[in-house]
Design an enzyme around this catalytic site. Sequence first.
Site, PDB file in Angstrom:
ATOM      1  N   CYS A 138       0.824  -1.197   0.000  1.00  0.00           N
ATOM      2  CA  CYS A 138       0.000   0.000   0.000  1.00  0.00           C
ATOM      3  C   CYS A 138       0.874   1.271   0.000  1.00  0.00           C
ATOM      4  CB  CYS A 138      -0.974  -0.018   1.175  1.00  0.00           C
ATOM      5  SG  CYS A 138      -2.359   1.144   1.006  1.00  0.00           S
ATOM      6  N   HIS A 245      -3.765  -5.115   1.005  1.00  0.00           N
ATOM      7  CA  HIS A 245      -3.172  -5.505   2.291  1.00  0.00           C
ATOM      8  C   HIS A 245      -3.294  -7.011   2.541  1.00  0.00           C
ATOM      9  CE1 HIS A 245      -2.436  -1.506   4.132  1.00  0.00           C
ATOM     10  NE2 HIS A 245      -3.411  -1.123   3.320  1.00  0.00           N
ATOM     11  N   GLU A 247      -1.564  -8.814   4.545  1.00  0.00           N
ATOM     12  CA  GLU A 247      -1.368  -9.110   5.975  1.00  0.00           C
ATOM     13  C   GLU A 247      -2.662  -9.012   6.769  1.00  0.00           C
ATOM     14  OE1 GLU A 247      -1.669  -4.832   5.980  1.00  0.00           O
ATOM     15  OE2 GLU A 247      -0.607  -6.214   4.629  1.00  0.00           O
TER      16      GLU A 247
END
Length: 387
Positions: A138, A245, A247
């Site tokens: 990002c 994202h 994660e």
Amino acid sequence: MLKVNYTLLIALTLACGAAVSNAAGSEANGTVAPIIGVLAQEIYEDSLIARHFNSTSYIAASYVKFVEGAGGRVVPIWIGQERSYYENLLRQINGVLLPGGGTWFNNSKGYGEAGEHIIHIAKEINTNASYFPVWGTCLGMELLVLVMNNNVETRFDCKSQGQTIPLDFKPTYNESRMFAGASAELITLMSKQNVTYNYHRNCYTQQSFENSSWRIMSINNDLQGVEFVSTIEHLQYPFYGVQFHPEKNLYEFVSKLIPHTAGAVHSAQYFADFFISEARRNKHTFDNAAEQSAAMIYNYKPEYTAKIGSGYIQQYLFDTDSEEEVEETPEEPEPVEPEPDPDNDHPYPNYPYYMHHGDYAAATQPLLTCILMSLAFVVCAGRFVNN
């Protein structure tokens, strides 16, 4: 009388020592479990975290888990340091992760300035024939593109906050390094299911990469239908960026919009595994075990910040000036926690991670075992000769 071949015994003992030394060295050089530097980010004085903690920088714990879940280890990278600090650290670790977040790139001694040092140094390392990957998520991807474009800003405003979507792959995606190892089933999953979680206000268009050295593998459209680039890799350097994202699919649970389906988790894990596999190609090491131990994220503990309204479940919070973790301002005395049991604290029994403070038991046990086996072999050989 039993005759012992002392020459054979000495040779076997030396071989044992060499084998144990090589085993320790193999672990230390990052080939097995690469060490990734994760860049910290500044905390603003009027922010939620600043009102509850005496901290100046942070790392979201999900990025640490992202690395660890693929077999890597993490060293925090401080902001606000001189270039020499980043030069020294990058020559001891095996890759860098530039995390997402919310900050300005032009803050003095902040994320942007530190990231710029890191990207330039990573270019130099790769130019000098040492493979050194950098991953940007990002905001990290946006910084990678900005710095590699000589700080010429080409981002535009977009609206992709809390957007969960599949990837729209370019026809040439399979020419990339990032997706070369992806199965047809995984690509179908990524392109059909809502597996990427986006939360960004700035985007790059395909026009941003005209006449550049980046390969675009996928694009997407924001909530207003505006097209943006979602995955990229550099053609010359092992630099990778995703606008979404991964994660969060794995380790963040603060929003019902974040996808945690089997497909979303499988997709996110692919990106973590790919990045760590790239880092295993790097052979950097710390100068010694003590320096490595002192640098690791294990010296800090994450705070449960979601309970106060943070967008992260957990964060590592630091006082950047002193490079120390910070504690929440207590409303009442906190109970004293018992000391951890060192016998239950070692991640790999008989496998030496770092040896310090007299903790040599794990390293010496294989050596002693090897010596005893060598002695038994020599004794048996002696008896055979006598008979």
